[in-house]
Design a protein around this motif. Structure first.
Motif, PDB file in Angstrom:
ATOM      1  N   VAL A 277       0.846  -1.186   0.000  1.00 44.53           N
ATOM      2  CA  VAL A 277       0.000   0.000   0.000  1.00 44.53           C
ATOM      3  C   VAL A 277       0.881   1.235   0.000  1.00 44.53           C
ATOM      4  O   VAL A 277       1.793   1.362   0.824  1.00 44.53           O
ATOM      5  CB  VAL A 277      -0.933  -0.001   1.229  1.00 44.53           C
ATOM      6  N   PHE A 278       0.636   2.099  -0.949  1.00 47.60           N
ATOM      7  CA  PHE A 278       1.440   3.314  -1.063  1.00 47.60           C
ATOM      8  C   PHE A 278       0.817   4.411  -0.224  1.00 47.60           C
ATOM      9  O   PHE A 278      -0.350   4.759  -0.381  1.00 47.60           O
ATOM     10  CB  PHE A 278       1.511   3.760  -2.525  1.00 47.60           C
ATOM     11  N   HIS A 279       1.595   4.927   0.697  1.00 42.67           N
ATOM     12  CA  HIS A 279       1.160   6.046   1.528  1.00 42.67           C
ATOM     13  C   HIS A 279       1.978   7.268   1.126  1.00 42.67           C
ATOM     14  O   HIS A 279       3.199   7.296   1.363  1.00 42.67           O
ATOM     15  CB  HIS A 279       1.379   5.761   3.012  1.00 42.67           C
ATOM     16  N   PRO A 280       1.372   8.210   0.492  1.00 43.89           N
ATOM     17  CA  PRO A 280       2.132   9.403   0.072  1.00 43.89           C
ATOM     18  C   PRO A 280       2.722  10.123   1.272  1.00 43.89           C
ATOM     19  O   PRO A 280       2.038  10.349   2.277  1.00 43.89           O
ATOM     20  CB  PRO A 280       1.075  10.259  -0.644  1.00 43.89           C
ATOM     21  N   GLU A 281       4.009  10.395   1.172  1.00 42.57           N
ATOM     22  CA  GLU A 281       4.681  11.053   2.279  1.00 42.57           C
ATOM     23  C   GLU A 281       4.279  12.523   2.345  1.00 42.57           C
ATOM     24  O   GLU A 281       4.067  13.185   1.334  1.00 42.57           O
ATOM     25  CB  GLU A 281       6.190  10.933   2.107  1.00 42.57           C
ATOM     26  N   VAL A 282       4.214  13.011   3.557  1.00 41.33           N
ATOM     27  CA  VAL A 282       3.862  14.405   3.778  1.00 41.33           C
ATOM     28  C   VAL A 282       5.105  15.264   3.597  1.00 41.33           C
ATOM     29  O   VAL A 282       6.188  14.942   4.127  1.00 41.33           O
ATOM     30  CB  VAL A 282       3.285  14.600   5.200  1.00 41.33           C
ATOM     31  N   SER A 283       4.995  16.288   2.833  1.00 40.73           N
ATOM     32  CA  SER A 283       6.140  17.163   2.588  1.00 40.73           C
ATOM     33  C   SER A 283       6.582  17.826   3.880  1.00 40.73           C
ATOM     34  O   SER A 283       5.757  18.238   4.717  1.00 40.73           O
ATOM     35  CB  SER A 283       5.743  18.236   1.560  1.00 40.73           C
ATOM     36  N   THR A 284       7.897  17.910   4.070  1.00 43.04           N
ATOM     37  CA  THR A 284       8.425  18.533   5.301  1.00 43.04           C
ATOM     38  C   THR A 284       8.181  20.032   5.325  1.00 43.04           C
ATOM     39  O   THR A 284       8.119  20.640   6.398  1.00 43.04           O
ATOM     40  CB  THR A 284       9.925  18.247   5.416  1.00 43.04           C
ATOM     41  N   SER A 285       8.037  20.604   4.118  1.00 43.90           N
ATOM     42  CA  SER A 285       7.789  22.044   4.062  1.00 43.90           C
ATOM     43  C   SER A 285       6.374  22.335   4.506  1.00 43.90           C
ATOM     44  O   SER A 285       5.429  21.736   4.046  1.00 43.90           O
ATOM     45  CB  SER A 285       8.014  22.561   2.642  1.00 43.90           C
ATOM     46  N   GLY A 286       6.266  23.238   5.422  1.00 43.92           N
ATOM     47  CA  GLY A 286       4.963  23.609   5.922  1.00 43.92           C
ATOM     48  C   GLY A 286       4.367  22.601   6.860  1.00 43.92           C
ATOM     49  O   GLY A 286       3.147  22.641   7.101  1.00 43.92           O
ATOM     50  N   LEU A 287       5.207  21.661   7.393  1.00 46.21           N
ATOM     51  CA  LEU A 287       4.678  20.651   8.299  1.00 46.21           C
ATOM     52  C   LEU A 287       4.135  21.280   9.578  1.00 46.21           C
ATOM     53  O   LEU A 287       3.099  20.880  10.096  1.00 46.21           O
ATOM     54  CB  LEU A 287       5.766  19.628   8.622  1.00 46.21           C
ATOM     55  N   GLU A 289       2.845  24.242   9.900  1.00 45.87           N
ATOM     56  CA  GLU A 289       1.553  24.887   9.675  1.00 45.87           C
ATOM     57  C   GLU A 289       0.422  23.854   9.646  1.00 45.87           C
ATOM     58  O   GLU A 289      -0.683  24.100  10.164  1.00 45.87           O
ATOM     59  CB  GLU A 289       1.579  25.657   8.339  1.00 45.87           C
ATOM     60  N   GLN A 290       0.698  22.686   9.054  1.00 45.27           N
ATOM     61  CA  GLN A 290      -0.325  21.640   9.005  1.00 45.27           C
ATOM     62  C   GLN A 290      -0.633  21.113  10.401  1.00 45.27           C
ATOM     63  O   GLN A 290      -1.791  20.866  10.737  1.00 45.27           O
ATOM     64  CB  GLN A 290       0.144  20.488   8.104  1.00 45.27           C
ATOM     65  N   VAL A 291       0.429  21.000  11.217  1.00 47.95           N
ATOM     66  CA  VAL A 291       0.224  20.522  12.589  1.00 47.95           C
ATOM     67  C   VAL A 291      -0.605  21.527  13.374  1.00 47.95           C
ATOM     68  O   VAL A 291      -1.520  21.154  14.138  1.00 47.95           O
ATOM     69  CB  VAL A 291       1.577  20.262  13.270  1.00 47.95           C
ATOM     70  N   ASP A 292      -0.309  22.817  13.179  1.00 50.49           N
ATOM     71  CA  ASP A 292      -1.073  23.850  13.883  1.00 50.49           C
ATOM     72  C   ASP A 292      -2.547  23.788  13.488  1.00 50.49           C
ATOM     73  O   ASP A 292      -3.450  23.909  14.342  1.00 50.49           O
ATOM     74  CB  ASP A 292      -0.505  25.240  13.566  1.00 50.49           C
ATOM     75  N   ALA A 293      -2.809  23.553  12.177  1.00 53.67           N
ATOM     76  CA  ALA A 293      -4.195  23.491  11.718  1.00 53.67           C
ATOM     77  C   ALA A 293      -4.913  22.276  12.298  1.00 53.67           C
ATOM     78  O   ALA A 293      -6.097  22.356  12.679  1.00 53.67           O
ATOM     79  CB  ALA A 293      -4.225  23.442  10.191  1.00 53.67           C
ATOM     80  N   ILE A 294      -4.175  21.170  12.400  1.00 52.95           N
ATOM     81  CA  ILE A 294      -4.776  19.954  12.955  1.00 52.95           C
ATOM     82  C   ILE A 294      -5.067  20.120  14.429  1.00 52.95           C
ATOM     83  O   ILE A 294      -6.133  19.712  14.944  1.00 52.95           O
ATOM     84  CB  ILE A 294      -3.852  18.745  12.708  1.00 52.95           C
ATOM     85  N   GLU A 308      -7.609   9.929   8.545  1.00 51.82           N
ATOM     86  CA  GLU A 308      -6.405   9.106   8.600  1.00 51.82           C
ATOM     87  C   GLU A 308      -5.180   9.896   8.149  1.00 51.82           C
ATOM     88  O   GLU A 308      -4.081   9.725   8.687  1.00 51.82           O
ATOM     89  CB  GLU A 308      -6.586   7.866   7.706  1.00 51.82           C
ATOM     90  N   ARG A 309      -5.340  10.731   7.162  1.00 53.34           N
ATOM     91  CA  ARG A 309      -4.216  11.538   6.678  1.00 53.34           C
ATOM     92  C   ARG A 309      -3.741  12.490   7.750  1.00 53.34           C
ATOM     93  O   ARG A 309      -2.517  12.653   7.949  1.00 53.34           O
ATOM     94  CB  ARG A 309      -4.644  12.311   5.428  1.00 53.34           C
ATOM     95  N   GLU A 310      -4.691  13.101   8.445  1.00 58.71           N
ATOM     96  CA  GLU A 310      -4.303  14.038   9.494  1.00 58.71           C
ATOM     97  C   GLU A 310      -3.613  13.312  10.652  1.00 58.71           C
ATOM     98  O   GLU A 310      -2.649  13.831  11.238  1.00 58.71           O
ATOM     99  CB  GLU A 310      -5.543  14.787   9.994  1.00 58.71           C
ATOM    100  N   ARG A 311      -4.074  12.145  10.969  1.00 67.02           N
ATOM    101  CA  ARG A 311      -3.416  11.364  12.024  1.00 67.02           C
ATOM    102  C   ARG A 311      -1.989  10.985  11.622  1.00 67.02           C
ATOM    103  O   ARG A 311      -1.070  10.989  12.450  1.00 67.02           O
ATOM    104  CB  ARG A 311      -4.229  10.105  12.336  1.00 67.02           C
ATOM    105  N   SER A 312      -1.805  10.631  10.334  1.00 71.97           N
ATOM    106  CA  SER A 312      -0.462  10.278   9.877  1.00 71.97           C
ATOM    107  C   SER A 312       0.469  11.489   9.925  1.00 71.97           C
ATOM    108  O   SER A 312       1.665  11.346  10.205  1.00 71.97           O
ATOM    109  CB  SER A 312      -0.537   9.707   8.458  1.00 71.97           C
ATOM    110  N   ILE A 313      -0.054  12.691   9.663  1.00 74.29           N
ATOM    111  CA  ILE A 313       0.772  13.905   9.737  1.00 74.29           C
ATOM    112  C   ILE A 313       1.218  14.139  11.174  1.00 74.29           C
ATOM    113  O   ILE A 313       2.391  14.456  11.447  1.00 74.29           O
ATOM    114  CB  ILE A 313      -0.008  15.118   9.197  1.00 74.29           C
ATOM    115  N   LEU A 314       0.299  13.969  12.124  1.00 72.50           N
ATOM    116  CA  LEU A 314       0.663  14.133  13.532  1.00 72.50           C
ATOM    117  C   LEU A 314       1.707  13.106  13.955  1.00 72.50           C
ATOM    118  O   LEU A 314       2.653  13.421  14.701  1.00 72.50           O
ATOM    119  CB  LEU A 314      -0.578  14.009  14.410  1.00 72.50           C
ATOM    120  N   LYS A 315       1.565  11.872  13.495  1.00 70.27           N
ATOM    121  CA  LYS A 315       2.517  10.825  13.849  1.00 70.27           C
ATOM    122  C   LYS A 315       3.891  11.152  13.280  1.00 70.27           C
ATOM    123  O   LYS A 315       4.918  10.987  13.957  1.00 70.27           O
ATOM    124  CB  LYS A 315       2.021   9.489  13.313  1.00 70.27           C
ATOM    125  N   ARG A 316       3.933  11.645  12.044  1.00 74.27           N
ATOM    126  CA  ARG A 316       5.207  11.996  11.407  1.00 74.27           C
ATOM    127  C   ARG A 316       5.866  13.155  12.134  1.00 74.27           C
ATOM    128  O   ARG A 316       7.083  13.146  12.376  1.00 74.27           O
ATOM    129  CB  ARG A 316       4.965  12.350   9.938  1.00 74.27           C
TER     130      ARG A 316
END
Length: 325
Positions: A277-287, A289-294, A308-316
């Protein structure tokens, strides 16, 4: 089920004369194989000494007491290679040679050529109509299944009785065809021995009554049970009757033994296991800002609202924070 199997089509189909053409390939090839094997039985033979272990002692004693003086001096009997591998011998069947459960019906006694002539005429006459009604594949399975049904009964008798001779001949499937044909066209007439007109149901009844009479004799002790064991025609007639009454369809058996289909299923299962299963990696740029939004979303709607995508961003983000420490 095709139109040929519908009740209102059967009289029209069954009323046609037996054929030898492209519309009945199973009947044609069953006859060709049976006749070809009969010639092979006759041509490819070898001599076996009566003292050979391959010949049962009971058979040796019987032959020595009945053959002519010249033959007695030779003490030899001719055996066929085809018969040694194809006839239904219960002990060999029970020891894994399962092909004998059907191959015996393609052989016929070499010393009784009228047996194969009668059976092949019956196969041509009955098989042509039945194949057009049920289809080539279903008719083939019916023919082979009737042979196997009788083989099981014959082998069961061998567990209690000594059966001196193997089972040979197409009597079982021929009577199975006769019984099935009689359920469709009971009043149809044919010429018995080419001379006497007789209804199909009457002919079938004669066969059944004669065999049942012999069974009753065996029960009374007036006849041998070994004779009953060899009544393959009676068990064949029973199979044909049950096939029609229970509305069996045997073509589905082919799907169970469809190795091509099984191979494709295994290939699909193996491919699915090897898929990643391919899980697209979250770009490090702006990480950040994405965490703040989550985090703001969690504050407003709760953690249950995260995708699920938002949870994976928090985990990363959490893993990156641990590496920085």
């Amino acid at each position: 089920m095709g139109s040929n199997n519908r009740d209102y089509m059967r009289d029209e189909i069954g009323s046609g004369l037996p054929s030898w053409g492209h519309d009945v390939p199973t009947t044609k090839w069953l006859i060709i194989v049976s006749v070809g094997l009969f010639f092979a039985q006759t041509i490819f033979t070898h001599d076996v000494s009566l003292d050979d272990s391959a010949v049962p002692r009971v058979a040796v004693a019987s032959l020595r007491s009945s053959v002519e003086p010249v033959a007695q001096a030779m003490f030899a009997v001719t055996k066929s290679y085809a018969e040694e591998w194809l006839l239904l011998e219960p002990d060999k069947l029970l020891h894994g040679q399962i092909w004998r459960a059907v191959t015996y019906v393609f052989c016929h006694p070499r010393n009784a050529p009228f047996a194969i002539v009668f059976n092949m005429i019956a196969l041509w006459y009955l098989g042509s109509s039945l194949e057009r009604m049920y289809g080539s594949r279903e008719f083939l399975w019916f023919y082979l299944a009737s042979a196997a049904f009788c083989a099981v009964i014959f082998a069961a008798f061998s567990l209690k009785l000594y059966l001196p001779q193997p089972l040979i001949g197409a009597n079982a499937p021929v009577l199975a065809m006769l019984a099935l044909y009689a359920t469709h066209f009971p009043r149809r007439e044919l010429l018995f021995f080419g001379l006497i007109p007789i209804q199909i149901r009457v002919l079938l009844l004669i066969y059944v009554v004669v065999d049942v009479f012999q069974i009753l004799q065996a029960f009374k002790g007036e006849g041998p049970w070994t004779r009953v064991a060899y009544m393959s025609e009676l068990w064949g007639a029973a199979f044909g009757y049950l096939y029609r009454q229970q509305n069996w369809r045997l073509e589905g058996i082919a799907e169970v033994f469809d190795f091509g289909r099984l191979k494709r299923s295994l290939r699909r299962a193996t491919t699915s296991r090897n898929l990643k299963v391919f899980h697209p990696e979250v770009s490090t740029s702006g990480l950040d800002e994405q965490v703040d939004a989550i985090l703001a979303k969690i504050h407003e709607q709760g953690s249950e609202s995260l995708t699920e995508r938002e949870r994976s961003i928090l985990k990363r983000a959490s893993e990156q924070a641990k590496h920085r420490l």
